[in-house]
Every structure is written in C-alpha cells, then in structure tokens.
Scaffold this motif. Structure first.
Motif, PDB file in Angstrom:
ATOM      1  N   UNK A   1      54.547  36.192  48.202  1.00  0.00           N
ATOM      2  CA  UNK A   1      55.582  37.212  48.319  1.00  0.00           C
ATOM      3  C   UNK A   1      56.038  37.755  46.966  1.00  0.00           C
ATOM      4  N   UNK A   2      55.380  37.307  45.882  1.00  0.00           N
ATOM      5  CA  UNK A   2      55.848  37.661  44.557  1.00  0.00           C
ATOM      6  C   UNK A   2      54.929  38.650  43.866  1.00  0.00           C
ATOM      7  N   UNK A   3      55.511  39.566  43.108  1.00  0.00           N
ATOM      8  CA  UNK A   3      54.722  40.327  42.153  1.00  0.00           C
ATOM      9  C   UNK A   3      54.177  39.361  41.108  1.00  0.00           C
ATOM     10  N   UNK A   4      52.909  39.556  40.743  1.00  0.00           N
ATOM     11  CA  UNK A   4      52.303  38.689  39.745  1.00  0.00           C
ATOM     12  C   UNK A   4      51.672  39.540  38.648  1.00  0.00           C
TER      13      UNK A   4
ATOM     14  N   UNK B   1      51.695  44.059  42.943  1.00  0.00           N
ATOM     15  CA  UNK B   1      52.735  43.693  43.887  1.00  0.00           C
ATOM     16  C   UNK B   1      52.217  42.678  44.893  1.00  0.00           C
ATOM     17  N   UNK B   2      53.140  42.098  45.669  1.00  0.00           N
ATOM     18  CA  UNK B   2      52.797  40.951  46.506  1.00  0.00           C
ATOM     19  C   UNK B   2      51.675  41.253  47.499  1.00  0.00           C
ATOM     20  N   UNK B   3      51.619  42.491  47.995  1.00  0.00           N
ATOM     21  CA  UNK B   3      50.598  42.824  48.996  1.00  0.00           C
ATOM     22  C   UNK B   3      49.403  43.569  48.400  1.00  0.00           C
ATOM     23  N   UNK B   4      49.417  43.740  47.092  1.00  0.00           N
ATOM     24  CA  UNK B   4      48.305  44.409  46.428  1.00  0.00           C
ATOM     25  C   UNK B   4      48.343  45.921  46.517  1.00  0.00           C
TER      26      UNK B   4
END
Length: 132
Positions: free
Chosen positions: A31-34, A52-55
């Motif tokens: 659920x995190x931006x990486x 972002x979390x979902x790409x």
C-alpha cells in the motif's frame, strides 16, 4: 519486523545495464509508494525514481529519464521493487537504496515524492560501480 533488502548491485562497464531488486516484508508495503535513491561518498542522498502503490504512477529524476525503469510486484507477503538501469555512466557509481513511504499520505507532489523526508523505511543499500 519490517525490512527492505536490496540486491543486484555490482561492477558494470560504462554503457552497460543492471537490474536492482528490493524485497520488502514485515508490513503492508503493497500500500506504500516506494522509491530508489542513491548516494555517493560525501554527498547527499538523491532521488532516482518512485512508483505509487499500484504502479499507476512513476516518477524519475531528469538525469535518468529514458534510461531507468522502476517497477514493482505486490506479492502477498513480500513486495518486490525493481530498478532497471541502462546506459550507465561512471558518475552513477553510488550506493543505491530502496525506500518506502509508510505515512499513508496520498497525492504527494512530485517535489515531495523526490525528498528523503517522505520515506520512513530504508534498506541498507547495494553498491553499483560503473567503471571500465
């Protein structure tokens, strides 16, 4: 216990390619931006790329646009973050760090996304050396 573990660094010749990996576990990193940052000895840590979390959204430093690609795989227990690097330059010899934004913030600006202070989980880094 949460941990981020980078791998894939090494020695590569100028113009060559590498793929870095980061395995993030112990929290809901899905659920995190990486992001990826890099740091040379004696210099500040600098932003490379974020996802972002979902790409759905990716962000890149101007210096790597068109050459680097960030991606992720949100598996059930471990999130895998990748950085594909091509056309590498000697000045990109750095320690590369994986980071995660666990604050729950959404809608960060590009400026904030590119700042060290936006990330509260960090890996130990992997060395990339670009040299002939």
């Amino acid at each position: 216990q949460e941990q981020l573990v980078e791998s894939g660094g090494g020695l590569v010749r100028p113009g060559g390619s590498l793929r870095l990996s980061c395995a993030a576990s112990g929290r809901t990193f899905s659920r995190y931006t990486m992001a990826w940052f890099r740091q040379a000895a004696g210099k500040e840590r600098e932003f490379v790329a974020a996802i972002t979390w979902n790409g759905d959204n990716t962000y890149y430093a101007d210096s790597v646009k068109g050459r680097f690609t960030i991606s992720r795989d949100n598996s059930e227990n471990t999130v895998y973050l990748y950085l594909r690097m091509t056309s590498l330059k000697p000045e990109e010899t750095d320690v590369y760090y994986c980071a995660a934004d666990g604050s729950g913030s959404s809608g960060r600006s590009y400026y904030d996304t590119a700042q060290v202070y936006s990330y509260n989980y960090w890996g130990q880094g992997t060395q990339v050396t670009v040299s002939s």
